[in-house]
Design an enzyme around this catalytic site. Structure first.
Site, short mmCIF file in Angstrom:
data_model
loop_
_atom_site.label_atom_id
_atom_site.label_comp_id
_atom_site.label_asym_id
_atom_site.label_seq_id
_atom_site.Cartn_x
_atom_site.Cartn_y
_atom_site.Cartn_z
N SER A 91 0.84 -1.19 0.00
CA SER A 91 0.00 0.00 0.00
C SER A 91 0.88 1.25 0.00
O SER A 91 1.65 1.46 -0.94
CB SER A 91 -0.95 -0.05 1.19
OG SER A 91 -1.96 0.92 1.07
N ASP A 124 -10.13 -3.22 -5.28
CA ASP A 124 -9.49 -2.45 -4.22
C ASP A 124 -10.02 -1.01 -4.21
O ASP A 124 -9.85 -0.28 -5.19
CB ASP A 124 -7.98 -2.44 -4.46
CG ASP A 124 -7.18 -1.88 -3.30
OD1 ASP A 124 -7.78 -1.18 -2.45
OD2 ASP A 124 -5.97 -2.13 -3.23
N HIS A 165 -8.12 -4.69 -1.34
CA HIS A 165 -6.84 -4.20 -0.84
C HIS A 165 -6.10 -5.23 -0.01
O HIS A 165 -4.87 -5.28 -0.02
CB HIS A 165 -7.10 -2.94 -0.01
CG HIS A 165 -5.87 -2.14 0.29
ND1 HIS A 165 -5.14 -1.51 -0.69
CD2 HIS A 165 -5.22 -1.86 1.45
CE1 HIS A 165 -4.12 -0.88 -0.16
NE2 HIS A 165 -4.14 -1.08 1.15
#
Length: 704
Positions: free
Chosen positions: A548, A633, A668
């Site tokens: 991320s 995501d 995600h």
């Protein structure tokens, strides 16, 4: 042969053994008199066949390139599974007359939520079996799990796509029946009122920002629910919670830099929330309640590491706040837990977490001691207000998660449960904390763990360096049984505690955000150089990993110092910084102006452009690179990693491997099942080990 000079071709008839080439479709992006050409902007068009074809072609190519590691992947997976206790149970948590816990069953992907009444010897009630609820879905995530105060009803929410859009369902725990009420488009926030019939919850706007707080009464059509608060400022999100003593419901409106709190009597039949103190830009505060007073953690009045104040519930405005714990420049307050007779303050000093316990009647302070020089802990829920027991979970790079009950009266602690790790002897491993010197002279902590028998100070070892460094999230030295597969193959695992986190206090965060963001990347590079210069590893044996915002870290340092690294894994990486932060329709964008800055400001635009990984790809050699994405995501859109890989594949030099793996049915966090997750982790590790030349059989067994 270099891949940068291969002609573009149609991926619909793609040969899986050849790297896919996304078509170049130039798109102009102009602001501040500056124009960027984005050849892969079209990959945002999720519903078009060309996009799906490209992503699937990349998946096929990744599978083909890693086909020779299939046996290694399976070996790693079996090792990882072999360390966990597949049929297990969490430490029971007492709430009133009930003991609540989760348990797992061998072969099943998800936990089962259970309870027993009165005694751990009582019959079990299975409240929620996520394995049954996952049937027919490729993905399942639990959002809220809230049992009503009388223990009769359960409000729970599920996401079945990975898009983090949850539906709240209600279950009668006596009859086992589901109630007809269902509430859609919810997030991670919901709380019961004390009447056991009213639920407060939040919903999201089109940008997936929690912007509304509602009141739902059971049996009422959710379309008729009462809107209590609409947060119009797009920098802010709203959350609902309640005080530990169950006396008040709380409504928190928060941005990354500012917060305000509203409260409502949890026994009230309706009514509106009351504001404690209006928001003031840059001022943050959070509250708890005891005996008619609010306890307030705040950074107000030049207290960056936070201090604690108190105020009467009858008039809690800031003018009436009274000091309780003064601000300390070398100690940061992370959080607090309130009990009938004790206040627990979770603190951070010298990069390590501490626990302060204050007896409120005697005004006596003690600290919980910890046995290792490098460690961390996590707060448990501690749902009971009137108790002398504080529960926390301790761990280190060599010690598995260990749940303790600490008696706040006597100072005695009891180990309730340590996570069982099979085929593991902690005495075979050593952990260290060392320091690298950043460009500006600041000392950056690095936590290390390795197998003692493999360590030779005169011989560089293969190493995996992990980092994050954003949002003030501290990457503490936690235990993970999966990484033993790396340690047992002679690797060092290292965590770089770089600025942008809060390991060393709030200043650590402030020095790694906004126009200081490049410190995050240069700190990580300094950590890598120190590991090399100190002889722990060398550039031919050094791999790096981040997810991320940690994927942004990986992308940035690969542009800045690719020669330092041999391989890299960037999970769901935030790499198209400028384009994303200019698009306010994308979830999270506006709220993150207080993390990265707003590129509509020319100064921030130029600064963000200087480190955005996608915008700084050059015709140079890059390390072996595995990139992952999630099609659903909502946090880092799939097209960011996809565009980055497409551009890298076109311009990079050399033959180092470049792979993209997209989860086509997840978001995600990747796969939701615990076994599915381990398959993904095994692939990441196999990629690293193969790139570092460590893909052969282990020379030693775990306990030799």
């Amino acid at each position: 042969m270099s891949t940068h000079d291969i002609n573009d071709h149609d991926v619909t008839s793609h040969d899986p053994s050849a790297p896919p080439r996304a078509e170049r479709r130039p798109h102009e992006l102009t602001i501040h008199g500056h124009t960027r050409i984005d050849d892969y902007y079209w990959l945002r068009e999720k519903q078009t066949p060309d996009v799906i074809d490209y992503l699937e072609a990349e998946n096929e190519y990744t599978e083909a390139c890693l086909a020779h590691t299939k046996e290694l992947q399976e070996t790693l997976y079996e090792e990882m599974v072999g360390r966990i206790k597949e049929t297990d149970q969490s430490a029971p948590e007492r709430i009133g007359d009930y003991f609540y816990y989760t348990r797992t069953v061998k072969g099943l992907e998800y936990p089962i939520y259970c309870r027993k009444r009165g005694s751990l010897e009582a019959d079990e009630e299975a409240l929620l079996d996520l394995n049954e609820l996952a049937e027919g879905h490729d993905y399942l995530a639990l959002g809220v799990f809230r049992v009503s105060p009388d223990h009769r009803l359960l409000a729970y929410s599920l996401d079945t796509s990975g898009a983090e859009e949850y539906v709240i369902t209600f279950k009668d725990l006596q009859s086992g029946e589901l109630l007809p009420d269902q509430i859609h488009n919810t997030s991670y926030s919901a709380e019961w009122a004390n009447d056991n019939r009213t639920l407060y919850y939040t919903t999201m706007d089109e940008a997936k920002r929690d912007d509304k707080v509602w009141r739902h009464r059971l049996g009422q059509d959710p379309e008729q629910d009462e809107l209590l608060h609409h947060e119009a400022d797009e920098l802010f999100r709203v959350y609902v919670s309640r005080t530990k003593d169950r006396r008040y419901l709380l409504l928190l409106a928060r941005s990354l830099e500012t917060s305000e709190v509203h409260f409502l009597d949890a026994n009230a039949d309706g009514g509106d929330f009351t504001l404690i103190e209006p928001r003031q830009t840059g001022v943050r505060y959070y509250i708890e309640h005891r005996d008619g007073r609010f306890y307030i953690i705040t950074n107000a009045d030049d207290a960056p590491n936070y201090k604690m104040m108190t105020a009467p519930v009858s008039d809690p405005a800031r003018a009436n706040w009274e000091p309780f714990i003064e601000h300390r420049p070398d100690v940061q307050i992370d959080d607090m837990d309130m009990f009938a007779d004790h206040l627990v303050v979770y603190e951070r000093e010298n990069g390590l977490r501490t626990i302060r316990v204050q007896a409120l009647q005697a005004d006596q302070v003690t600290y919980v001691s910890f046995p290792e020089p490098v460690y961390t802990y996590s707060e448990n829920r501690n749902p009971e207000f009137d108790t002398e027991l504080l529960r926390f979970t301790y761990q280190s790079l060599t010690t598995p998660e260990s749940v303790f009950d600490f008696n706040m009266e006597t100072g005695q602690r009891e180990l309730i449960k340590q996570k069982e790790v099979k085929n593991y002897n902690p005495d075979l491993y050593r952990t260290e904390r060392i320091f690298a010197t950043a460009e500006d002279g600041v000392e950056i902590p690095i936590s290390l763990v390795y197998k003692k028998a493999d360590f030779d100070p005169d011989r560089p070892m293969p190493c995996l360096l992990y980092g994050y460094g954003s949002y003030g999230f501290s990457m503490d030295p936690y235990f993970n049984s999966n990484r033993i597969s790396l340690l047992d193959r002679g690797m060092i695992f290292a965590i770089a505690h770089i600025r942008g986190g809060q390991e060393m206090g709030r200043r650590w965060y402030d020095q790694g955000k906004f126009l200081n963001k490049r410190n995050t990347f240069s700190d990580f590079i300094a950590c890598a150089r120190h590991l090399i210069d100190a002889g722990y590893t060398d550039s031919d044996r050094l791999a790096i990993m981040g997810r991320s915002a940690g994927g942004l870290l990986i992308g940035a340092v690969l542009n800045m110092a690719p020669e330092l690294f041999h391989a890299a894994v960037a999970g769901v990486p935030f790499v198209d910084v400028v384009t994303t932060m200019l698009d306010e329709s994308i979830p999270l964008t506006v709220g993150e102006f207080e993390e990265w800055g707003n590129p509509k400001d020319p100064e921030y635009y130029r600064y963000m452009l200087s480190y955005s990984p996608y915008d700084n790809v050059e015709a140079r050699e890059y390390p072996h690179l595995l990139v992952t994405a999630g099609l659903n995501d909502p946090r880092v859109q799939y097209w960011e990693p996809a565009k980055w890989v497409a551009k890298l594949r076109r311009v990079k030099k050399g033959d180092n491997r470049l792979l993209l793996k997209t989860e086509m049915g997840a978001g995600h966090r990747g796969p939701s099942g615990r076994y599915e997750y381990l398959h993904d982790m095994a692939l990441d590790y196999a990629f690293i080990l193969d790139a570092l030349g460590l893909a052969g059989p282990q020379s030693e067994k775990h306990n030799d």
